[in-house]
Design a protein around this motif. Structure first.
Motif: not given
Lengths: 266, 266
Positions: A163, A205, A240
């Protein structure tokens, strides 16, 4: 003695008992301006909520004070007990590390009182902190200045299934705060220009606004979906999403984008 | 309502005002056992420091309670206000994310009170949180079980110039806590076996013991140097240093290994 005290993320009640005790015994109290102006609704004419809680005046240290007039804080700290208050945790920003280095060089004792910062509280969205790669900071693009060094970092994180926490780069004069919508707009522009498929409009996201406050807002969805969400007042950050595990997916489901989440826009 | 309250890293004074307020209004208070046994010197026969501060009894939730008897906590939270106390921040461990998911599925409201955790307080050593890669966890090796999946993660972080936070994997029965010395011993054994030069005895590291406590100890040095340092009581963590910037180097210099830092072991 210089106490650098983290105030946490929400409001004046997020200080720790240890932090409050330190502030109460200090002769002089400074507060970092940039984020505190937001988080505590502090305007230049009043710090009254904090001052009432602490029982003493609080001096707003604008950027000039912290980086260029640090001497003023350090001179005071050499002579008596001084507190420097920071939203989040003291080591969230290089500026504060620099203040510690300068204090130590002058032989001034430094005590740090830790607190939550976005770097750990982002765990609230359910993505495990262990599975984040390098954090990126996204500056405001101007007509002529559109740096995209964050792109390669995101690309590398995604290649590893990690991430990525995206934070807006601080802009001081005048203070501006990166919104999730602007961050996504700039991210997609860079992807469009680079064309290396690091991510796209369908990339999952999570947008987090006012993390740690009573009115925090967390929404998960694709970049395209989050672009139409009104996240409200700052501060915002964006994650993200990389490769997910089942418990992470369950948490993201709770925050999934829907028309209901999507107050006010569309 | 289920309040999941982070207690921070030091002692009972590291709770926030918001956290204390939540605990005070709860009918039942549970505390996670694993780390709290250490951080708060809590033994099975007494939680008195916390109970005195909170003005009510605190129930020690051993691992069985959290993962297998979570129902007990959730049933109580469905009927009244319940606090579950966690050392550090609530989202430091997957276990707590799982508790949130289970509560939400049962329609129980959850409020999280954030606090410092090792994931952000590690900034105290001066290495910028932005420049960390994936966090690794290091399990205790046994005669027959010597998993080394952390090796590739460290290798990837180092290839990107990023710092690596190494945490000991939790071991519950009986509770054991990974020391910096053992972590380095295992790291070097794996490097010896793999031979891919991800790091070696001369790789710069920072050892941090009892982070956030009054008696925290931070020492920077090579793996070889840190192996001979007596870091004292748990909890420990280790950072493998990546590419450094000048302000990071200055901070590491303050913590540099010397005979003086090296109490008791030579």
């Amino acid at each position: 003695m210089l106490y650098i005290v983290g105030l946490g993320l929400g409001d004046e009640k997020d200080i720790t008992l240890r932090g409050l005790e330190a502030v109460k015994k200090c002769d002089k109290v400074f507060i970092e301006a940039y984020t505190s102006l937001l988080s505590f609704g502090i305007s230049s004419d009043g710090l009254s909520t904090l001052e009432k809680l602490y029982g003493k005046p609080v001096t707003l240290a604008d950027r000039e004070t912290v980086e260029e007039r640090a001497d003023q804080i350090l001179t005071a700290a050499a002579a008596s007990d001084v507190a420097f208050l920071v939203v989040g945790d003291p080591f969230g920003a290089t500026t504060h590390t620099d203040l510690v280095v300068r204090a130590k060089k002058l032989g001034i004792d430094v005590k740090v009182v830790h607190n939550a910062s976005v770097m750990n509280a982002v765990g609230a969205c359910g993505l495990q902190l262990y599975h984040y790669g390098e954090t990126v900071s996204i500056p405001f693009f101007t007509e002529t200045w559109r740096p995209d060094s964050f792109y390669e970092k995101i690309q590398k994180n995604r290649a590893l299934g990690l991430h990525t926490l995206c934070l807006g780069k601080k802009q001081y004069e005048p203070p501006r705060y990166m919104s999730i919508n602007t961050a996504i707009e700039q991210l997609l522009e860079v992807e469009h220009n680079r064309g290396e498929s690091a991510y796209n409009e369908d990339t999952m996201c999570v947008g987090l606004a006012r993390l740690g406050s009573e009115d925090q807002k967390i929404v998960s969805g694709t970049m395209r979906q989050l672009q139409s969400v009104d996240f409200g007042a700052p501060l915002h950050c964006l994650v993200i999403v990389g490769k997910t595990h089942p418990v992470e997916e369950e948490m993201l489901d709770f925050y999934r984008h829907s028309e209901e989440n999507n107050h006010g826009t569309v």
